[in-house]
Design a protein around this motif. Structure first.
Motif, short mmCIF file in Angstrom:
data_model
loop_
_atom_site.label_atom_id
_atom_site.label_comp_id
_atom_site.label_asym_id
_atom_site.label_seq_id
_atom_site.Cartn_x
_atom_site.Cartn_y
_atom_site.Cartn_z
N MET A 1 22.35 -0.28 11.48
CA MET A 1 21.01 -0.18 12.02
C MET A 1 20.38 -1.56 12.03
SD MET A 1 17.49 1.11 10.35
CE MET A 1 17.50 -0.30 9.33
N HIS A 2 19.71 -1.86 13.11
CA HIS A 2 18.94 -3.08 13.22
C HIS A 2 17.50 -2.68 13.50
CE1 HIS A 2 22.42 -5.71 13.27
NE2 HIS A 2 23.00 -4.80 14.01
N LEU A 3 16.59 -3.29 12.76
CA LEU A 3 15.18 -2.98 12.99
C LEU A 3 14.72 -3.57 14.31
CD1 LEU A 3 13.55 -3.66 9.52
CD2 LEU A 3 14.00 -1.46 10.58
N GLU A 4 13.89 -2.82 15.01
CA GLU A 4 13.27 -3.35 16.21
C GLU A 4 12.32 -4.47 15.79
OE1 GLU A 4 11.50 -0.09 18.30
OE2 GLU A 4 13.43 0.86 18.67
N ASP A 5 11.97 -5.33 16.73
CA ASP A 5 11.16 -6.51 16.42
C ASP A 5 9.84 -6.16 15.73
OD1 ASP A 5 13.11 -8.16 17.41
OD2 ASP A 5 12.15 -8.44 19.36
N ASP A 6 9.14 -5.13 16.22
CA ASP A 6 7.86 -4.75 15.62
C ASP A 6 8.04 -4.28 14.18
OD1 ASP A 6 6.56 -5.37 17.95
OD2 ASP A 6 6.38 -3.29 18.63
N ALA A 7 9.04 -3.45 13.94
CA ALA A 7 9.30 -2.94 12.60
C ALA A 7 9.73 -4.06 11.67
CB ALA A 7 10.35 -1.84 12.65
N SER A 8 10.54 -4.96 12.19
CA SER A 8 11.00 -6.09 11.40
C SER A 8 9.84 -6.99 10.99
CB SER A 8 12.03 -6.89 12.20
OG SER A 8 12.49 -7.99 11.47
N ALA A 9 8.96 -7.28 11.93
CA ALA A 9 7.80 -8.14 11.64
C ALA A 9 6.89 -7.48 10.62
CB ALA A 9 7.04 -8.44 12.93
N ALA A 10 6.68 -6.17 10.75
CA ALA A 10 5.83 -5.45 9.79
C ALA A 10 6.45 -5.47 8.40
CB ALA A 10 5.61 -4.02 10.26
N ALA A 11 7.75 -5.27 8.32
CA ALA A 11 8.44 -5.29 7.02
C ALA A 11 8.33 -6.67 6.37
CB ALA A 11 9.90 -4.90 7.20
N ILE A 12 8.51 -7.71 7.17
CA ILE A 12 8.41 -9.07 6.64
C ILE A 12 7.00 -9.35 6.14
CG2 ILE A 12 8.47 -11.52 7.29
CD1 ILE A 12 10.93 -10.75 9.06
N ARG A 13 5.98 -8.91 6.89
CA ARG A 13 4.59 -9.11 6.43
C ARG A 13 4.35 -8.42 5.09
NH1 ARG A 13 3.42 -8.23 11.76
NH2 ARG A 13 2.83 -6.07 11.37
N ARG A 14 4.80 -7.20 4.98
CA ARG A 14 4.63 -6.45 3.72
C ARG A 14 5.35 -7.14 2.57
NH1 ARG A 14 2.77 -1.26 3.49
NH2 ARG A 14 2.26 -0.31 5.47
N LEU A 15 6.57 -7.57 2.82
CA LEU A 15 7.35 -8.21 1.76
C LEU A 15 6.77 -9.56 1.36
CD1 LEU A 15 10.91 -7.16 2.92
CD2 LEU A 15 9.66 -6.34 0.90
N ARG A 16 6.19 -10.28 2.29
CA ARG A 16 5.52 -11.55 1.95
C ARG A 16 4.31 -11.29 1.04
NH1 ARG A 16 8.96 -15.10 3.51
NH2 ARG A 16 9.46 -15.33 5.70
N ARG A 17 3.59 -10.19 1.33
CA ARG A 17 2.46 -9.82 0.46
C ARG A 17 2.95 -9.49 -0.95
NH1 ARG A 17 -0.79 -6.55 4.79
NH2 ARG A 17 1.16 -5.51 4.74
N VAL A 18 4.06 -8.75 -1.03
CA VAL A 18 4.64 -8.41 -2.33
C VAL A 18 5.06 -9.68 -3.05
CG1 VAL A 18 6.54 -7.24 -3.51
CG2 VAL A 18 5.38 -6.11 -1.62
N GLU A 19 5.65 -10.59 -2.30
CA GLU A 19 6.07 -11.86 -2.87
C GLU A 19 4.87 -12.59 -3.49
OE1 GLU A 19 8.98 -15.38 -1.28
OE2 GLU A 19 7.35 -14.78 0.07
N GLY A 20 3.75 -12.58 -2.78
CA GLY A 20 2.53 -13.20 -3.30
C GLY A 20 2.01 -12.48 -4.54
N GLN A 21 2.08 -11.15 -4.52
CA GLN A 21 1.63 -10.38 -5.68
C GLN A 21 2.49 -10.69 -6.91
OE1 GLN A 21 1.81 -6.48 -3.69
NE2 GLN A 21 -0.26 -6.15 -4.47
N ILE A 22 3.80 -10.79 -6.72
CA ILE A 22 4.70 -11.10 -7.83
C ILE A 22 4.40 -12.50 -8.38
CG2 ILE A 22 7.12 -11.52 -8.48
CD1 ILE A 22 6.38 -8.56 -8.16
N GLY A 23 4.15 -13.45 -7.48
CA GLY A 23 3.76 -14.79 -7.92
C GLY A 23 2.49 -14.75 -8.75
#
Length: 86
Positions: A1-23
Protein backbone atom coordinates in the motif's frame (compact mmCIF):
# COMPACT_ATOMS: atom_id res chain seq x y z
CA UNK A 1 0.00 0.00 0.00
CA UNK A 2 1.16 3.49 -0.83
CA UNK A 3 -0.49 6.49 0.74
CA UNK A 4 -2.03 9.00 -1.59
CA UNK A 5 -0.36 12.41 -1.54
CA UNK A 6 -3.02 14.05 0.67
CA UNK A 7 -2.97 11.23 3.22
CA UNK A 8 0.81 11.16 3.20
CA UNK A 9 1.07 14.92 3.79
CA UNK A 10 -1.47 14.74 6.63
CA UNK A 11 0.41 11.86 8.27
CA UNK A 12 3.70 13.74 8.03
CA UNK A 13 2.14 16.86 9.58
CA UNK A 14 0.77 14.84 12.49
CA UNK A 15 4.06 13.04 13.03
CA UNK A 16 6.02 16.31 12.98
CA UNK A 17 3.70 17.61 15.72
CA UNK A 18 4.35 14.44 17.74
CA UNK A 19 8.05 14.91 17.16
CA UNK A 20 7.77 18.42 18.61
CA UNK A 21 5.76 17.16 21.58
CA UNK A 22 8.39 14.50 22.34
CA UNK A 23 11.11 17.16 22.16
CA UNK A 24 9.10 19.19 24.64
CA UNK A 25 8.79 16.23 26.99
CA UNK A 26 12.55 15.67 26.83
CA UNK A 27 13.18 19.33 27.66
CA UNK A 28 10.72 19.11 30.56
CA UNK A 29 12.55 16.11 31.99
CA UNK A 30 15.91 17.81 31.53
CA UNK A 31 14.54 20.89 33.35
CA UNK A 32 13.29 18.71 36.22
CA UNK A 33 9.69 19.77 35.67
CA UNK A 34 6.94 18.38 37.84
CA UNK A 35 6.26 14.69 37.16
CA UNK A 36 2.52 15.27 36.64
CA UNK A 37 3.24 17.87 33.95
CA UNK A 38 5.67 15.51 32.19
CA UNK A 39 3.22 12.60 32.28
CA UNK A 40 0.40 14.82 30.98
CA UNK A 41 2.49 15.88 27.99
CA UNK A 42 3.73 12.34 27.41
CA UNK A 43 0.13 11.09 27.37
CA UNK A 44 -0.79 13.79 24.84
CA UNK A 45 2.11 12.79 22.59
CA UNK A 46 1.15 9.13 22.86
CA UNK A 47 -2.44 9.90 21.90
CA UNK A 48 -1.29 12.02 18.95
CA UNK A 49 0.93 9.17 17.75
CA UNK A 50 -1.98 6.74 17.94
CA UNK A 51 -4.18 9.13 15.96
CA UNK A 52 -1.50 9.39 13.28
CA UNK A 53 -1.32 5.60 13.08
CA UNK A 54 -5.09 5.26 12.85
CA UNK A 55 -5.18 7.83 10.05
CA UNK A 56 -2.51 5.99 8.06
CA UNK A 57 -4.24 2.65 8.50
CA UNK A 58 -7.69 4.03 7.70
CA UNK A 59 -6.39 5.67 4.52
CA UNK A 60 -4.83 2.40 3.46
CA UNK A 61 -7.98 0.48 4.31
CA UNK A 62 -10.11 2.81 2.19
CA UNK A 63 -7.70 2.37 -0.73
CA UNK A 64 -7.75 -1.39 -0.23
CA UNK A 65 -11.54 -1.53 -0.18
CA UNK A 66 -11.83 0.62 -3.31
CA UNK A 67 -9.26 -1.44 -5.24
CA UNK A 68 -11.07 -4.13 -7.25
CA UNK A 69 -7.91 -6.27 -7.24
CA UNK A 70 -7.74 -6.22 -3.45
CA UNK A 71 -7.98 -9.67 -1.90
CA UNK A 72 -9.56 -10.83 1.33
CA UNK A 73 -6.06 -11.39 2.75
CA UNK A 74 -5.20 -7.73 1.99
CA UNK A 75 -8.24 -6.67 4.00
CA UNK A 76 -7.34 -9.02 6.85
CA UNK A 77 -3.79 -7.62 6.89
CA UNK A 78 -5.15 -4.09 7.30
CA UNK A 79 -7.51 -5.25 10.01
CA UNK A 80 -4.55 -6.79 11.87
CA UNK A 81 -2.57 -3.55 11.53
CA UNK A 82 -5.54 -1.54 12.75
CA UNK A 83 -5.97 -3.77 15.79
CA UNK A 84 -2.26 -3.53 16.61
CA UNK A 85 -2.77 0.18 17.33
CA UNK A 86 -5.38 -0.39 20.02
Amino acid sequence: MHLEDDASAAAIRRLRRVEGQIGGVIRMIEANRDCADVVTQLAAASQALHRAGFNVISSGLVQCLEDPESTESDKKAFEKLFMSLS
